[in-house]
Scaffold this motif. Structure first.
Motif, PDB file in Angstrom:
ATOM      1  N   ARG A 140       0.839  -1.200   0.000  1.00 11.31           N
ATOM      2  CA  ARG A 140       0.000   0.000   0.000  1.00 11.31           C
ATOM      3  C   ARG A 140       0.878   1.257   0.000  1.00 11.31           C
ATOM      4  N   PHE A 141       0.252   2.378  -0.333  1.00  8.59           N
ATOM      5  CA  PHE A 141       0.885   3.696  -0.264  1.00  8.59           C
ATOM      6  C   PHE A 141       0.317   4.440   0.946  1.00  8.59           C
ATOM      7  N   TYR A 142       1.192   5.095   1.717  1.00  3.96           N
ATOM      8  CA  TYR A 142       0.752   5.847   2.892  1.00  3.96           C
ATOM      9  C   TYR A 142       1.431   7.209   2.934  1.00  3.96           C
ATOM     10  N   ARG A 143       0.711   8.164   3.510  1.00  8.00           N
ATOM     11  CA  ARG A 143       1.289   9.456   3.823  1.00  8.00           C
ATOM     12  C   ARG A 143       1.334   9.592   5.340  1.00  8.00           C
ATOM     13  N   ILE A 144       2.485  10.012   5.854  1.00  6.04           N
ATOM     14  CA  ILE A 144       2.654  10.163   7.300  1.00  6.04           C
ATOM     15  C   ILE A 144       3.196  11.552   7.580  1.00  6.04           C
ATOM     16  N   ARG A 145       2.484  12.300   8.428  1.00 10.53           N
ATOM     17  CA  ARG A 145       2.909  13.654   8.777  1.00 10.53           C
ATOM     18  C   ARG A 145       3.466  13.670  10.193  1.00 10.53           C
ATOM     19  N   GLU A 146       4.567  14.368  10.341  1.00  9.89           N
ATOM     20  CA  GLU A 146       5.223  14.469  11.637  1.00  9.89           C
ATOM     21  C   GLU A 146       4.250  14.982  12.699  1.00  9.89           C
ATOM     22  N   GLY A 147       4.207  14.276  13.835  1.00  8.16           N
ATOM     23  CA  GLY A 147       3.382  14.697  14.954  1.00  8.16           C
ATOM     24  C   GLY A 147       1.986  14.122  14.968  1.00  8.16           C
ATOM     25  N   GLU A 148       1.533  13.537  13.872  1.00  5.19           N
ATOM     26  CA  GLU A 148       0.155  13.035  13.824  1.00  5.19           C
ATOM     27  C   GLU A 148       0.057  11.577  14.228  1.00  5.19           C
ATOM     28  N   LYS A 149       1.178  10.870  14.279  1.00 10.73           N
ATOM     29  CA  LYS A 149       1.269   9.522  14.820  1.00 10.73           C
ATOM     30  C   LYS A 149       0.310   8.527  14.181  1.00 10.73           C
ATOM     31  N   MET A 150       0.008   8.762  12.928  1.00 10.67           N
ATOM     32  CA  MET A 150      -0.842   7.833  12.199  1.00 10.67           C
ATOM     33  C   MET A 150      -0.496   7.906  10.720  1.00 10.67           C
ATOM     34  N   ALA A 151      -0.830   6.867  10.006  1.00 10.92           N
ATOM     35  CA  ALA A 151      -0.588   6.819   8.573  1.00 10.92           C
ATOM     36  C   ALA A 151      -1.915   6.895   7.836  1.00 10.92           C
ATOM     37  N   VAL A 152      -1.956   7.672   6.783  1.00  8.63           N
ATOM     38  CA  VAL A 152      -3.155   7.816   5.965  1.00  8.63           C
ATOM     39  C   VAL A 152      -2.907   7.115   4.639  1.00  8.63           C
ATOM     40  N   GLU A 153      -3.727   6.132   4.334  1.00  5.39           N
ATOM     41  CA  GLU A 153      -3.548   5.428   3.066  1.00  5.39           C
ATOM     42  C   GLU A 153      -3.966   6.332   1.910  1.00  5.39           C
ATOM     43  N   VAL A 154      -3.161   6.337   0.852  1.00  2.22           N
ATOM     44  CA  VAL A 154      -3.471   7.112  -0.348  1.00  2.22           C
ATOM     45  C   VAL A 154      -3.515   6.156  -1.542  1.00  2.22           C
ATOM     46  N   VAL A 155      -4.395   6.460  -2.465  1.00  2.29           N
ATOM     47  CA  VAL A 155      -4.554   5.628  -3.650  1.00  2.29           C
ATOM     48  C   VAL A 155      -3.654   6.171  -4.752  1.00  2.29           C
ATOM     49  N   ARG A 156      -2.831   5.314  -5.308  1.00  2.09           N
ATOM     50  CA  ARG A 156      -1.945   5.706  -6.396  1.00  2.09           C
ATOM     51  C   ARG A 156      -2.252   4.841  -7.618  1.00  2.09           C
ATOM     52  N   LYS A 157      -2.563   5.495  -8.726  1.00  2.00           N
ATOM     53  CA  LYS A 157      -2.895   4.788  -9.952  1.00  2.00           C
ATOM     54  C   LYS A 157      -1.666   4.084 -10.507  1.00  2.00           C
ATOM     55  N   SER A 158      -1.803   2.793 -10.792  1.00  2.00           N
ATOM     56  CA  SER A 158      -0.705   2.056 -11.396  1.00  2.00           C
ATOM     57  C   SER A 158      -1.031   1.747 -12.856  1.00  2.00           C
ATOM     58  N   PHE A 159      -0.001   1.452 -13.614  1.00  8.32           N
ATOM     59  CA  PHE A 159      -0.178   1.152 -15.028  1.00  8.32           C
ATOM     60  C   PHE A 159       0.980   0.290 -15.479  1.00  8.32           C
TER      61      PHE A 159
END
Length: 749
Positions: A728-747
């Motif tokens: 999976r792809f995730y975005r993690i921001r400093e201080g938020e202590k959680m990962a947000v999954e992001v959808v990335r188009k593959s081809f």
């Protein structure tokens, strides 16, 4: 007139030019018109560059070969005595060859040979052999021009040459074989001639059966130590096969659409920057004109970062390297305007200077949340070009403080890299130099006030710990990087060698013969401020002559592999680029042939990145040499996939710099063998070529991600994040202590 023949062929560099030969010019891109969006500061930089080019004296520049050819043509129009006429004609032929005007060079050399015989110039005068050898090389290059460039295939120039890589236009290689055979009859121990002879026979599909047995290099010496599976070159099909000289490459998502784009440079004086936008469907669109990049020519290397913390990556273009007295060029800071355009803000940012530069590195050395920039310049002889350390002021400008910190006078610098080798949270600096021991500077952090000083005097200090750390070698080095190749949580160091007395040493290493060439170094971190040289134990003690190089994970096993772009300005330096697979952190396996990576053309900037968002890394390589005729097509090796699990993390700093450069990450996974830790740091990789700043991490046979641990350098906090899933792809921001999954188009590539 004082013109001298040289004892050996004078200018025998790798000439793959069709610039004049076939009516193409690598300096002209399809978008060479100037759009209305070009910023005023960009236009000023373009004008400045053009003025420098126009004012350069041809005798001061090693790369103004077209102009030098015209000069020698003019000299020939004057009355010369017979010997001087032969010398001038020889120089003309050299410059024609360097310029890519190979047919003209061949005709000039044939006439020169006939004139020499007519005028009874004997071999003792040093005439016949240089003419023969240069003519041999010209034919060799003609074969490459008429086949590898004009009728390029995905197997062109890949060693060992096979299938569609075999030449259809055979005249050039056939004539080269005649000349190389004559050279070997005179000097049977000439390993370089032997090497080139075998390559020439390969291009005709006649290796090994037609190679004279006493000079045969068996195909078995190119066998891989592991089958990595074929990585096909798909650059031509995708429109990414930019034609150019040695240059830089940056693989990054420039427009925040979740797809990795490519910015590519070429070091020719008027060669354009190229920007290829990833369309997310297996196609790319060149947008250099729309991006406002027209006129920003040249550039041997590029590095990128988000210097103004706006969430969009910016690019720093490096110019003037290897040019000596003619290398007084400005670099360019290209600000990403977040709308698909860039603006050259070099002057307003306080970065305008004029030095020969081929290396620079971004890193937040003072942990204030803004990335700083170290620029390595080339001092040589009477040309003193101090290095520069630009401290980010946080307002779009920089202050230069290298001399204040003892980092200015470092000699002929070819590679610089930041890395926290002692895990104290501060980025340390490694400097690779040509012709002198390398230097490791430990970051000591903030220094307090001395009695009577005001607060403005608070600064940072660096200590030279090279001797203590044991990382001075090799003396002649080039690209370098910090990496954790053995996954023990400590940054190790690789330093690429760039020196050999004889190019025949390349053949010697394949044949197991002794040679004196410089070896690269792999230094393993001992966790106590010292390193151990493990090059031989790791299987990397090869003669490689490395220029551009970078690292990534070929097979998603969680261990970092390395691709070495090889070569030299010398035309005879036809040696394969090399790929080495990290076999579990203990040693490296040569997978060059099995993966199809052994390109004979000059290898420069290398970028690893998951360009199709399918979870594994592809490799983009800038190809081409230094001289105007030495152009070649860039390549993109598509990863065939190996079944390993993966996770991609896009980190965003809050107190730390927004692109999270310098952030350390430990990913703990569960597998059949138990818990395993994989370590990475956020950076663009090696010092020649820039990979994406997102962390694309292979997890091998992992069954689950147990935990991700992130050390943020500016806040000096460690965050532990769970509940991440494989692939999976995730975005993690400093201080938020959680990962947000992001959808990335593959081809599919």
């Amino acid at each position: 007139m004082r013109l001298r023949f040289r004892k050996q062929p004078a200018f025998v560099w790798c000439l793959a030019g069709l610039v004049c030969l076939f009516g193409l010019d690598s300096r002209i891109s399809p978008d060479s018109r100037e759009p209305a969006t070009t910023a005023a500061s960009t236009k000023r930089m373009a004008q400045r560059l053009e003025q420098i080019i126009r004012s350069t004296r041809i005798e001061a520049s090693p790369y103004m070969n077209r102009e030098k050819a015209e000069y020698f043509r003019e000299v020939l129009s004057s009355r010369l005595d017979p010997k001087n006429e032969l010398k001038v004609r020889f120089r003309l032929a050299e410059e024609l060859l360097l310029s890519g005007e190979t047919h003209q060079a061949i005709e000039e050399l044939k006439q020169l040979r006939d004139l020499g015989r007519l005028r009874s110039i004997q071999p003792v005068d040093g005439f016949e052999r240089p003419v023969r050898d240069l003519l041999t090389l010209a034919y060799f290059r003609l074969g490459e021009q008429e086949n590898c460039i004009l009728h390029h295939s995905t197997e062109s120039c890949l060693l060992p040459i096979r299938n569609s890589g075999i030449h259809k236009a055979r005249h050039g290689s056939r004539e080269a074989i005649h000349g190389l055979t004559a050279a070997l009859k005179e000097s049977p121990a000439d390993l370089l001639a032997r090497w080139l002879l075998n390559i020439a026979y390969m291009t005709l599909g006649e290796h090994p059966h037609k190679v004279p047995s006493q000079w045969l290099i068996p195909a078995s010496v190119f066998d891989s130590e592991y089958d990595i599976k074929r990585f096909p070159d798909v650059a031509a099909r995708l429109g990414l096969n930019a034609l150019g000289l040695a240059g830089g490459s940056v693989m990054e998502d420039f427009n925040a659409d979740g797809l990795l784009d490519l910015m590519v440079s070429s070091s020719g004086l008027r060669d354009p920057l190229r920007l290829f936008q990833n369309n997310g469907d297996g196609t790319f669109t060149e947008r250099a004109a729309e991006a406002g990049l027209i006129g920003l020519v040249g550039g041997l290397n590029m590095v990128h970062a988000d210097y103004n913390n706006d969430g969009f990556p910016d690019v720093f273009v490096l110019r003037g390297a290897w040019m000596g007295p003619a290398g007084h060029y400005p670099n360019s800071l290209l600000r990403n305007n977040r709308d698909g355009t860039f603006t050259d803000v070099t002057e307003e940012a306080g970065l305008l200077s004029f030095h020969p530069t081929g290396t620079a590195a971004w890193g937040d050395f003072d942990n204030d949340g803004w990335v700083d920039l170290f620029v390595g310049n080339e001092s040589q002889g009477k040309e003193n070009h101090p290095c520069e350390l630009y401290q980010n002021n946080g307002d779009g400008t920089f202050s230069e403080i290298a001399r204040e910190l003892g980092l200015a006078d470092l000699g002929f610098v070819k590679g610089v890299i930041w890395g926290d080798y002692n895990n104290d949270g501060l980025l340390d600096l490694y400097v690779s130099r040509l012709g002198a021991p390398n230097r490791l500077f430990r970051n000591e952090g903030r220094q307090g006030l001395k009695h009577g000083e005001n607060s403005s005097k608070i600064s940072w200090a660096f200590t030279d710990v090279t001797s203590q750390a044991g990382v001075a070698a090799p003396v002649n080095s080039f690209a370098t990087w910090f990496w954790d190749y053995d996954n023990d949580g400590w940054q190790d160091l690789f330093v690429a060698a760039f020196h050999t007395d004889k190019l025949g040493d390349i053949a010697a290493t394949y044949l197991g013969l002794p040679n004196q060439a410089e070896r690269s170094r792999l230094y393993r971190n001992n966790h106590d401020g010292t390193f151990s040289d493990v090059t031989r134990r790791a299987g990397l003690e090869k003669v490689l002559l490395i220029m551009g190089t970078n690292f990534g994970d070929l097979d998603n096993d969680g261990f970092l592999d390395a691709y070495f772009g090889t070569g030299d300005p010398d035309f005879r330096a036809l040696l394969p680029n090399r790929m080495f697979r990290n076999a579990g952190g203990g040693y490296f396996q040569d997978v060059t042939t099995s993966g199809g990576f052994g390109h004979l053309q000059k290898g420069h900037a290398i970028s690893f990145g998951d360009i199709d968002n399918d979870g594994d890394q592809d490799i983009y390589a800038d190809m081409g040499g230094a001289f105007p005729g030495d152009v070649f097509w860039n390549v993109l090796f598509a990863n065939p996939g190996h079944g390993g699990r993966w996770v991609t993390l896009e980190l965003e700093g809050a107190r730390s710099n927004r692109a999270a450069i310098g952030t350390r990450v430990k990913i703990s996974v569960e597998s059949e063998q138990g818990t395993r830790d994989i370590y990475q740091s956020v950076n663009s990789g090696g010092s020649f070529g820039a990979s994406s700043l997102r962390l694309e991490t292979g997890l091998g046979d992992a069954k689950a991600i147990r935990e991700v641990e992130i050390f943020w350098p500016a806040s000096r906090t460690t965050e532990k994040i769970t509940n991440l899933h494989l692939n999976r792809f995730y975005r993690i921001r400093e201080g938020e202590k959680m990962a947000v999954e992001v959808v990335r188009k593959s081809f599919r590539l």
